[in-house]
Design an enzyme around this catalytic site. Structure first.
Site, PDB file in Angstrom:
ATOM      1  N   ASN A 100       3.488   2.297  -0.212  1.00  0.00           N
ATOM      2  CA  ASN A 100       4.718   1.677   0.282  1.00  0.00           C
ATOM      3  C   ASN A 100       5.879   2.562  -0.169  1.00  0.00           C
ATOM      4  O   ASN A 100       6.248   2.551  -1.338  1.00  0.00           O
ATOM      5  CB  ASN A 100       4.835   0.261  -0.313  1.00  0.00           C
ATOM      6  CG  ASN A 100       6.169  -0.395   0.016  1.00  0.00           C
ATOM      7  OD1 ASN A 100       6.917   0.086   0.877  1.00  0.00           O
ATOM      8  ND2 ASN A 100       6.464  -1.501  -0.663  1.00  0.00           N
ATOM      9  N   TRP A 101       6.408   3.329   0.790  1.00  0.00           N
ATOM     10  CA  TRP A 101       7.470   4.281   0.432  1.00  0.00           C
ATOM     11  C   TRP A 101       8.817   3.609   0.188  1.00  0.00           C
ATOM     12  O   TRP A 101       9.755   4.246  -0.270  1.00  0.00           O
ATOM     13  CB  TRP A 101       7.639   5.315   1.547  1.00  0.00           C
ATOM     14  CG  TRP A 101       6.548   6.328   1.632  1.00  0.00           C
ATOM     15  CD1 TRP A 101       5.455   6.443   0.808  1.00  0.00           C
ATOM     16  CD2 TRP A 101       6.436   7.381   2.598  1.00  0.00           C
ATOM     17  NE1 TRP A 101       4.686   7.512   1.210  1.00  0.00           N
ATOM     18  CE2 TRP A 101       5.262   8.106   2.296  1.00  0.00           C
ATOM     19  CE3 TRP A 101       7.207   7.780   3.687  1.00  0.00           C
ATOM     20  CZ2 TRP A 101       4.855   9.210   3.049  1.00  0.00           C
ATOM     21  CZ3 TRP A 101       6.805   8.881   4.439  1.00  0.00           C
ATOM     22  CH2 TRP A 101       5.634   9.579   4.116  1.00  0.00           C
ATOM     23  N   LYS A 102       8.927   2.342   0.585  1.00  0.00           N
ATOM     24  CA  LYS A 102      10.228   1.634   0.478  1.00  0.00           C
ATOM     25  C   LYS A 102      11.314   2.458   1.172  1.00  0.00           C
ATOM     26  O   LYS A 102      11.028   3.107   2.179  1.00  0.00           O
ATOM     27  CB  LYS A 102      10.537   1.330  -0.987  1.00  0.00           C
ATOM     28  CG  LYS A 102       9.369   0.608  -1.664  1.00  0.00           C
ATOM     29  CD  LYS A 102       9.680   0.022  -2.994  1.00  0.00           C
ATOM     30  CE  LYS A 102       8.438  -0.683  -3.537  1.00  0.00           C
ATOM     31  NZ  LYS A 102       8.667  -1.351  -4.789  1.00  0.00           N
ATOM     32  N   HIS A 116       7.154  -8.834   1.354  1.00  0.00           N
ATOM     33  CA  HIS A 116       7.257  -8.119   0.069  1.00  0.00           C
ATOM     34  C   HIS A 116       8.287  -8.823  -0.806  1.00  0.00           C
ATOM     35  O   HIS A 116       9.271  -9.368  -0.299  1.00  0.00           O
ATOM     36  CB  HIS A 116       7.672  -6.658   0.320  1.00  0.00           C
ATOM     37  CG  HIS A 116       7.585  -5.822  -0.922  1.00  0.00           C
ATOM     38  ND1 HIS A 116       8.568  -5.834  -1.886  1.00  0.00           N
ATOM     39  CD2 HIS A 116       6.628  -4.975  -1.363  1.00  0.00           C
ATOM     40  CE1 HIS A 116       8.201  -5.017  -2.869  1.00  0.00           C
ATOM     41  NE2 HIS A 116       7.027  -4.490  -2.579  1.00  0.00           N
ATOM     42  N   GLU A 169      10.607  -7.767  -2.525  1.00  0.00           N
ATOM     43  CA  GLU A 169      11.987  -7.280  -2.343  1.00  0.00           C
ATOM     44  C   GLU A 169      12.619  -7.916  -1.102  1.00  0.00           C
ATOM     45  O   GLU A 169      13.826  -8.183  -1.081  1.00  0.00           O
ATOM     46  CB  GLU A 169      11.995  -5.741  -2.283  1.00  0.00           C
ATOM     47  CG  GLU A 169      11.795  -5.157  -3.679  1.00  0.00           C
ATOM     48  CD  GLU A 169      11.063  -3.819  -3.729  1.00  0.00           C
ATOM     49  OE1 GLU A 169      10.981  -3.122  -2.703  1.00  0.00           O
ATOM     50  OE2 GLU A 169      10.556  -3.478  -4.823  1.00  0.00           O
ATOM     51  N   GLU A 216       1.207  -9.020  -5.933  1.00  0.00           N
ATOM     52  CA  GLU A 216       2.134  -8.132  -6.620  1.00  0.00           C
ATOM     53  C   GLU A 216       3.032  -8.939  -7.554  1.00  0.00           C
ATOM     54  O   GLU A 216       4.063  -9.487  -7.118  1.00  0.00           O
ATOM     55  CB  GLU A 216       3.020  -7.407  -5.600  1.00  0.00           C
ATOM     56  CG  GLU A 216       2.255  -6.516  -4.659  1.00  0.00           C
ATOM     57  CD  GLU A 216       3.130  -5.384  -4.132  1.00  0.00           C
ATOM     58  OE1 GLU A 216       2.759  -4.230  -4.306  1.00  0.00           O
ATOM     59  OE2 GLU A 216       4.209  -5.679  -3.585  1.00  0.00           O
ATOM     60  N   GLY A 246       7.578  -1.571 -10.152  1.00  0.00           N
ATOM     61  CA  GLY A 246       8.538  -0.535 -10.511  1.00  0.00           C
ATOM     62  C   GLY A 246       8.953  -0.560 -11.967  1.00  0.00           C
ATOM     63  O   GLY A 246       9.929   0.084 -12.361  1.00  0.00           O
ATOM     64  N   SER A 286       3.122  -1.103 -10.327  1.00  0.00           N
ATOM     65  CA  SER A 286       2.933   0.016 -11.251  1.00  0.00           C
ATOM     66  C   SER A 286       1.501   0.563 -11.271  1.00  0.00           C
ATOM     67  O   SER A 286       0.992   0.939 -12.324  1.00  0.00           O
ATOM     68  CB  SER A 286       3.401  -0.360 -12.659  1.00  0.00           C
ATOM     69  OG  SER A 286       4.785  -0.672 -12.649  1.00  0.00           O
ATOM     70  N   GLY A 333       3.731   1.629  -4.787  1.00  0.00           N
ATOM     71  CA  GLY A 333       5.097   2.023  -4.471  1.00  0.00           C
ATOM     72  C   GLY A 333       5.392   3.412  -5.013  1.00  0.00           C
ATOM     73  O   GLY A 333       5.031   4.432  -4.411  1.00  0.00           O
ATOM     74  N   GLY A 334       6.028   3.474  -6.176  1.00  0.00           N
ATOM     75  CA  GLY A 334       6.489   4.733  -6.758  1.00  0.00           C
ATOM     76  C   GLY A 334       5.447   5.840  -6.759  1.00  0.00           C
ATOM     77  O   GLY A 334       5.749   6.992  -6.420  1.00  0.00           O
TER      78      GLY A 334
HETATM   79  P1  PGA Z   1       5.374   0.042  -7.636  1.00  0.00           P
HETATM   80  O1  PGA Z   1       5.701  -0.855  -6.341  1.00  0.00           O
HETATM   81  O2  PGA Z   1       4.022   0.638  -7.430  1.00  0.00           O
HETATM   82  O3  PGA Z   1       6.469   1.070  -7.669  1.00  0.00           O
HETATM   83  O4  PGA Z   1       5.422  -0.877  -8.819  1.00  0.00           O
HETATM   84  C1  PGA Z   1       4.720  -1.620  -5.720  1.00  0.00           C
HETATM   85  C2  PGA Z   1       5.304  -2.367  -4.538  1.00  0.00           C
HETATM   86  O5  PGA Z   1       6.439  -2.851  -4.625  1.00  0.00           O
HETATM   87  O6  PGA Z   1       4.656  -2.493  -3.474  1.00  0.00           O
END
Ligand code: PGA
Length: 261
Positions: A11-13, A97, A99, A169, A175, A214, A235-236
């Site tokens: 997930n590149w956001k 998600h 967010e 999640e 993050g 993470s 994500g990251g």
């Molecule tokens: P993260 O994000 O791996 O940076 O913790 C995961 C996500 O929000 O899908």
């Protein structure tokens, strides 16, 4: 893992321009072209989807979006429809998600409508659920997550439910560098499967449940040894093509088993 094919989704956001996405695709494909034992999905920003369609054509990497509207079309400024995603060869879409829920006020009702629209349109929804730290500390994490799952999915047929991916999640792990322990991840993924089983019976055994928060190249193998963790939403650690391909290679459950992790 009851014959479920593992899934690793990036997930590149809100990261990467078109040229950065193209550059990534070239490097990434080189690293993962020999992977056969799991499904790889890149969930990119809307503007990068069309160029990625060209880069990823005939490759083993699937394309996903990070959100979509529940309406087919119309006066919905700033929104993207399922048809628009299909048009650029997207086959997956992240829905709900944390967010989107926390920063953009998405409700369980909207999320349920989006899941339904994704399914009727032929997209595979990756439904995200997860509790925040307060809820976890109050000991209500399982209740919160099970509620999110059933509100998003109740009313769907078993056939439709069989096409859903669920991603657990925990918000406190996204993050932050704090991963849930593999035991905590397993416990919640098993409780999600129990909720799915109430909705669809034994067919719940076929639904992939991912962990996200993470996830890194050095903790994926341990997470993948858990029986109800079928992969990860990353994500990251998905932003660098070489690092992400390393994570994918480390996710191979056969490798994890051979090394006795
Ligand atoms: P993260 O994000 O791996 O940076 O913790 C995961 C996500 O929000 O899908």
């Amino acid at each position: 893992m009851a014959n479920r094919r593992p899934v690793i989704a990036g997930n590149w956001k809100m990261f990467k321009t078109v040229s950065e996405a193209e550059d990534y695709a070239v490097k990434f494909l080189e690293e993962v072209k020999a992977v056969t034992d799991l499904d790889i999905i890149l969930c990119a920003p809307f503007t990068a989807l069309y160029p990625l369609k060209n880069e990823l054509e005939e490759s083993i990497v699937h394309l996903g979006a990070q959100n979509m509207a529940s309406a087919d079309q119309g006066a919905f400024t700033g929104e993207i429809s399922a048809q628009m995603l299909l048009d650029v060869a997207c086959t997956y879409v992240i829905i709900g998600h944390s967010e989107r829920r926390e920063l953009f006020g998405e409700t369980d009702e909207e999320i349920a409508m989006k899941v339904q629209k994704a399914l009727t349109s032929g997209l595979t929804p990756i439904l995200c659920v997860g509790e925040n730290l307060n809820v976890r500390e109050e000991g209500k994490a399982a209740e919160r997550v099970q509620g999110q799952v059933s509100r998003a999915l109740s009313g769907l047929s078993t056939e439709d439910l069989s096409r859903v991916i669920v991603a657990y999640e925990p918000i406190w792990a996204i993050g932050t560098g704090k991963t849930a322990s593999s035991k905590d991840a397993q416990e919640m993924c098993a409780s999600i499967r129990a909720t799915l089983s109430d909705l669809m019976g034994l067919a719940s055994e076929r639904v992939p449940i991912l962990y996200g928060g993470s996830v890194k190249a050095d903790n994926i193998a341990e997470l993948m040894t858990e029986p109800d963790v079928d992969g990860a939403l990353v994500g990251g650690a998905s932003l660098d093509p070489i690092g992400f391909s390393k994570l994918i290679h480390n996710a191979n459950p056969l490798v994890a088993r051979v090394e006795g992790i």
